[in-house]
Design a protein around this motif. Structure first.
Motif, mmCIF file in Angstrom:
data_model
loop_
_atom_site.group_PDB
_atom_site.id
_atom_site.type_symbol
_atom_site.label_atom_id
_atom_site.label_comp_id
_atom_site.label_asym_id
_atom_site.label_seq_id
_atom_site.Cartn_x
_atom_site.Cartn_y
_atom_site.Cartn_z
ATOM 1 N N ARG A 61 1.024 -1.545 -0.041
ATOM 2 C CA ARG A 61 -0.087 -0.137 -0.310
ATOM 3 C C ARG A 61 0.869 0.958 -0.221
ATOM 4 N N PHE A 62 2.480 1.292 0.034
ATOM 5 C CA PHE A 62 2.999 2.218 0.452
ATOM 6 C C PHE A 62 3.059 2.683 -1.272
ATOM 7 N N ASN A 63 3.226 4.283 -1.318
ATOM 8 C CA ASN A 63 3.619 4.690 -2.767
ATOM 9 C C ASN A 63 5.506 4.760 -3.286
ATOM 10 N N LYS A 64 5.618 5.709 -4.073
ATOM 11 C CA LYS A 64 6.803 5.389 -3.995
ATOM 12 C C LYS A 64 7.603 6.226 -3.404
ATOM 13 N N ASP A 65 6.865 7.293 -2.380
ATOM 14 C CA ASP A 65 7.498 8.620 -0.922
ATOM 15 C C ASP A 65 7.493 7.539 0.579
ATOM 16 N N GLY A 66 6.554 6.073 0.442
ATOM 17 C CA GLY A 66 7.185 5.793 1.566
ATOM 18 C C GLY A 66 5.658 6.545 2.068
ATOM 19 N N LEU A 67 4.586 6.415 2.087
ATOM 20 C CA LEU A 67 3.656 6.988 2.184
ATOM 21 C C LEU A 67 2.656 5.581 2.273
#
Length: 136
Positions: A61-67
Motif C-alpha cells: 500500500r505504500f507509494n513511492k515516497d513511503g506513505l
C-alpha cells in the motif's frame, strides 16, 4: 491502537483534485476528490513494534515516497470525502494492528471417526447390493 481520530488528523496530509462521476457542472469546478497521505515512520502515535508490524502489513500500500495513500471520491463534498478517507485509514490501521491468536491444532474426535467409518460401511453395503452376480 491508541490513536484517536483527532490525533491522527494532525499527522495526515491531504491532496485534492477534481473528481469524475456524479455532480454535474460542479465536477468541472470544484476539487472534491481527496487523497489522504500518512507516514508510518514519522508518526508519533505508534511505538517501534507497531511501526514494524504496519510496515510489514502495508508493504503493497505504500507509494513511492513511503506513505500510505487512501483515495476517496465517493461524495460530492470535499469535507465528506476527507472524513471518509480518514475513517478508511483508521479501519486499515486497526485491522493491520490486530494480532490474530494462533490456532491450536486439535485431534479428530473418536465420535467423528466412528461416524465416518459407519458412513463408509453403509455406502459400501449400498454399492454391494447394486452388483450383478453372473454365473457362467
Amino acid at each position: 491502537m491508541n490513536a484517536n481520530k483527532a490525533e491522527l488528523q494532525k499527522e495526515v496530509f491531504y491532496k485534492t483534485s477534481r473528481s469524475g462521476g456524479k455532480g454535474g457542472q460542479n465536477v468541472n469546478k470544484v476539487s472534491t476528490k481527496v487523497e489522504l497521505l500518512f507516514s508510518v515512520e514519522d508518526s508519533s502515535l505508534f511505538n517501534d513494534d507497531e511501526k514494524a508490524l504496519l510496515n510489514s502489513r502495508f508493504q503493497s500500500r505504500f507509494n513511492k515516497d513511503g506513505l500510505i495513500q487512501v483515495v476517496c471520491d465517493e461524495e460530492r463534498s470535499q469535507y465528506l470525502n476527507k472524513e471518509k478517507a480518514l475513517e478508511k485509514l483508521i479501519a486499515l490501521l486497526g485491522k493491520a494492528l490486530k494480532v490474530d491468536k494462533p490456532r491450536k491444532p486439535t485431534k479428530v474426535s473418536r465420535a467423528v471417526k466412528a461416524a465416518r467409518a459407519e458412513n463408509k460401511r453403509r455406502q459400501s453395503a449400498r454399492k454391494e447390493t447394486r452388483k450383478r452376480n453372473f454365473d457362467y
